[in-house]
Design a protein around this motif. Structure first.
Motif, PDB file in Angstrom:
ATOM      1  N   GLY A  68      45.968  21.149  74.938  1.00 25.99           N
ATOM      2  CA  GLY A  68      47.265  21.056  75.603  1.00 25.99           C
ATOM      3  C   GLY A  68      48.349  21.748  74.803  1.00 25.99           C
ATOM      4  N   VAL A  69      49.583  21.482  75.171  1.00 26.04           N
ATOM      5  CA  VAL A  69      50.737  22.105  74.521  1.00 26.04           C
ATOM      6  C   VAL A  69      50.939  21.489  73.143  1.00 26.04           C
ATOM      7  N   THR A  70      51.129  22.346  72.149  1.00 26.53           N
ATOM      8  CA  THR A  70      51.423  21.870  70.793  1.00 26.53           C
ATOM      9  C   THR A  70      52.907  21.983  70.458  1.00 26.53           C
ATOM     10  N   CYS A  71      53.620  22.882  71.129  1.00 27.28           N
ATOM     11  CA  CYS A  71      55.060  23.029  70.883  1.00 27.28           C
ATOM     12  C   CYS A  71      55.733  23.512  72.159  1.00 27.28           C
TER      13      CYS A  71
ATOM     14  N   TRP B  43      58.807  27.247  73.164  1.00 29.63           N
ATOM     15  CA  TRP B  43      58.510  28.201  72.096  1.00 29.63           C
ATOM     16  C   TRP B  43      58.462  27.527  70.730  1.00 29.63           C
ATOM     17  N   ASN B  44      59.620  27.187  70.196  1.00 25.15           N
ATOM     18  CA  ASN B  44      59.664  26.571  68.863  1.00 25.15           C
ATOM     19  C   ASN B  44      60.748  25.493  68.809  1.00 25.15           C
ATOM     20  N   TRP B  45      60.862  24.764  69.915  1.00 26.22           N
ATOM     21  CA  TRP B  45      61.905  23.734  70.024  1.00 26.22           C
ATOM     22  C   TRP B  45      61.406  22.373  69.570  1.00 26.22           C
ATOM     23  N   ARG B  46      60.302  21.894  70.157  1.00 25.05           N
ATOM     24  CA  ARG B  46      59.824  20.556  69.815  1.00 25.05           C
ATOM     25  C   ARG B  46      58.302  20.556  69.670  1.00 25.05           C
ATOM     26  N   GLN B  47      57.846  20.210  68.475  1.00 23.20           N
ATOM     27  CA  GLN B  47      56.412  20.119  68.194  1.00 23.20           C
ATOM     28  C   GLN B  47      55.894  18.748  68.609  1.00 23.20           C
ATOM     29  N   GLY B  48      54.666  18.717  69.104  1.00 21.19           N
ATOM     30  CA  GLY B  48      54.038  17.453  69.445  1.00 21.19           C
ATOM     31  C   GLY B  48      53.464  16.775  68.213  1.00 21.19           C
ATOM     32  N   PRO B  49      53.364  15.441  68.223  1.00 20.75           N
ATOM     33  CA  PRO B  49      52.861  14.718  67.058  1.00 20.75           C
ATOM     34  C   PRO B  49      51.370  14.921  66.796  1.00 20.75           C
ATOM     35  N   ARG B  50      50.610  15.362  67.796  1.00 18.98           N
ATOM     36  CA  ARG B  50      49.153  15.470  67.632  1.00 18.98           C
ATOM     37  C   ARG B  50      48.768  16.400  66.485  1.00 18.98           C
ATOM     38  N   THR B  51      49.444  17.521  66.332  1.00 21.23           N
ATOM     39  CA  THR B  51      49.063  18.498  65.311  1.00 21.23           C
ATOM     40  C   THR B  51      50.054  18.566  64.154  1.00 21.23           C
ATOM     41  N   ARG B  52      50.950  17.612  64.109  1.00 17.15           N
ATOM     42  CA  ARG B  52      51.998  17.621  63.085  1.00 17.15           C
ATOM     43  C   ARG B  52      51.406  17.416  61.685  1.00 17.15           C
ATOM     44  N   ILE B  53      52.004  18.056  60.695  1.00 13.65           N
ATOM     45  CA  ILE B  53      51.607  17.878  59.299  1.00 13.65           C
ATOM     46  C   ILE B  53      52.107  16.527  58.799  1.00 13.65           C
TER      47      ILE B  53
ATOM     48  N   THR C 115      51.709  15.878  74.809  1.00 11.37           N
ATOM     49  CA  THR C 115      51.745  14.481  74.374  1.00 11.37           C
ATOM     50  C   THR C 115      52.814  14.304  73.312  1.00 11.37           C
ATOM     51  N   THR C 116      53.733  13.377  73.560  1.00 15.81           N
ATOM     52  CA  THR C 116      54.821  13.138  72.630  1.00 15.81           C
ATOM     53  C   THR C 116      55.057  11.632  72.526  1.00 15.81           C
ATOM     54  N   VAL C 117      56.090  11.244  71.834  1.00 16.95           N
ATOM     55  CA  VAL C 117      56.428   9.832  71.678  1.00 16.95           C
ATOM     56  C   VAL C 117      57.855   9.630  72.165  1.00 16.95           C
ATOM     57  N   ALA C 118      58.035   8.652  73.040  1.00 17.94           N
ATOM     58  CA  ALA C 118      59.358   8.317  73.559  1.00 17.94           C
ATOM     59  C   ALA C 118      59.504   6.799  73.549  1.00 17.94           C
ATOM     60  N   GLY C 119      60.587   6.322  72.944  1.00 16.83           N
ATOM     61  CA  GLY C 119      60.802   4.885  72.874  1.00 16.83           C
ATOM     62  C   GLY C 119      59.735   4.161  72.088  1.00 16.83           C
ATOM     63  N   GLY C 120      59.119   4.875  71.133  1.00 19.49           N
ATOM     64  CA  GLY C 120      58.095   4.271  70.303  1.00 19.49           C
ATOM     65  C   GLY C 120      56.721   4.244  70.930  1.00 19.49           C
TER      66      GLY C 120
ATOM     67  N   PRO D  21      57.532  25.145  84.727  1.00 18.04           N
ATOM     68  CA  PRO D  21      56.840  26.411  85.050  1.00 18.04           C
ATOM     69  C   PRO D  21      57.618  27.595  84.496  1.00 18.04           C
ATOM     70  N   GLY D  22      56.919  28.479  83.803  1.00 15.56           N
ATOM     71  CA  GLY D  22      57.561  29.649  83.206  1.00 15.56           C
ATOM     72  C   GLY D  22      58.056  29.437  81.799  1.00 15.56           C
ATOM     73  N   GLU D  23      58.115  28.191  81.348  1.00  6.60           N
ATOM     74  CA  GLU D  23      58.537  27.885  79.980  1.00  6.60           C
ATOM     75  C   GLU D  23      57.542  28.506  78.988  1.00  6.60           C
ATOM     76  N   ILE D  24      58.032  29.043  77.902  1.00  2.00           N
ATOM     77  CA  ILE D  24      57.153  29.591  76.868  1.00  2.00           C
ATOM     78  C   ILE D  24      56.719  28.452  75.945  1.00  2.00           C
ATOM     79  N   VAL D  25      55.408  28.334  75.762  1.00  3.26           N
ATOM     80  CA  VAL D  25      54.860  27.241  74.960  1.00  3.26           C
ATOM     81  C   VAL D  25      53.716  27.752  74.092  1.00  3.26           C
ATOM     82  N   TRP D  26      53.525  27.085  72.957  1.00  4.26           N
ATOM     83  CA  TRP D  26      52.307  27.235  72.171  1.00  4.26           C
ATOM     84  C   TRP D  26      51.329  26.158  72.627  1.00  4.26           C
ATOM     85  N   CYS D  27      50.073  26.517  72.811  1.00  7.44           N
ATOM     86  CA  CYS D  27      49.093  25.529  73.222  1.00  7.44           C
ATOM     87  C   CYS D  27      47.734  25.845  72.604  1.00  7.44           C
ATOM     88  N   ASP D  28      46.882  24.826  72.590  1.00  8.81           N
ATOM     89  CA  ASP D  28      45.492  25.009  72.189  1.00  8.81           C
ATOM     90  C   ASP D  28      44.613  24.558  73.349  1.00  8.81           C
ATOM     91  N   ALA D  29      43.341  24.364  73.108  1.00  9.41           N
ATOM     92  CA  ALA D  29      42.434  24.015  74.199  1.00  9.41           C
ATOM     93  C   ALA D  29      42.730  22.647  74.793  1.00  9.41           C
TER      94      ALA D  29
END
Length: 230
Positions: free
Chosen positions: A166-169, A172-182, A142-147, A156-164
């Protein structure tokens, strides 16, 4: 409760030698960037320029290792740069590093000074354990595009950080999602430092120790725990 972090065997097989260091900080008081956090960023930019000595960030051996890792899972490192390289390029450009908030400034400063990817997650917004995996392509990011909020799916095959949930980043460490952002309301956070050879274990630990001190500087009284996976 301590957050569980795991790295899948598929990731370890693709990029041998990857290691990470996690720092949990509780009782944080965040807020807009101030003189202390701005000073951390200015000092980091000075140290980066000294380290590179006229070279571009991609010529640094640790950044080059991350570029090779991105290529290994199918990303184009010149188009989707790892977070350390992207920040370093901003630090060297006119305008310098952005000021976000005190906590983000602190970990961005460590990333730039040590040329190491560093991420920050709001612990209260993470659901279940965090895992570094190769994506199937079905996971939601989940991200934000165009507001507006939108849902993407990793390749498929992309390295990602995720929790239960969905994907949080992505990548690997390119773009963090707003859901868990500080943000300014964050009180408990996880900071993740990620390294590859030729960065040594001692250099990784030194970066972690410096981040712990920076967090204490911008948020006095926080309870900070460095979690060494080894």
């Amino acid at each position: 409760m301590t957050l569980t972090l795991t790295v899948s065997d598929e990731v370890r097989a693709l990029v041998p030698g990857f290691t990470h260091l996690a720092i949990e900080a509780r009782g944080l008081v965040n807020g807009p960037s101030d003189e202390a956090s701005s000073a951390l960023l200015d000092e980091a930019a000075r140290r980066l320029a000294e380290r590179l000595d006229g070279r571009t960030p991609d010529q640094d051996p640790h950044v080059a290792a991350w570029r090779a890792a991105y290529t290994a899972f199918g990303a184009k490192p010149s188009r989707t740069r790892n977070s350390a390289e992207a920040l370093a390029r901003r630090a060297l450009a006119d305008g310098g590093l952005p000021r976000i908030n005190r906590l983000v400034d602190a970990y961005n400063a460590i990333s730039v000074a040590h040329l190491i990817p560093v991420g920050g997650e709001d612990l209260d917004r993470i659901e279940g354990a965090m895992r570094l995996v190769r994506a199937t392509g079905e996971e939601e990011f989940t991200t934000v595009a165009g507001g507006e909020e939108t849902v993407e799916h990793p390749e498929p095959g992309e390295i990602v950080w995720c929790d239960a949930r969905g994907v949080t980043c992505r990548r690997w460490n390119w773009r963090q999602g707003p859901r868990t952002r500080i943000d300014d309301g964050t009180t408990d956070a996880l900071f993740l430092l990620e390294s590859l050879a030729p960065m040594t274990r001692g250099e990784l630990l030194a970066a972690g120790d410096e981040l712990a001190r920076a967090l204490e500087r911008v948020s006095p009284g926080a309870r900070i725990t460095v979690r060494d996976p080894e």
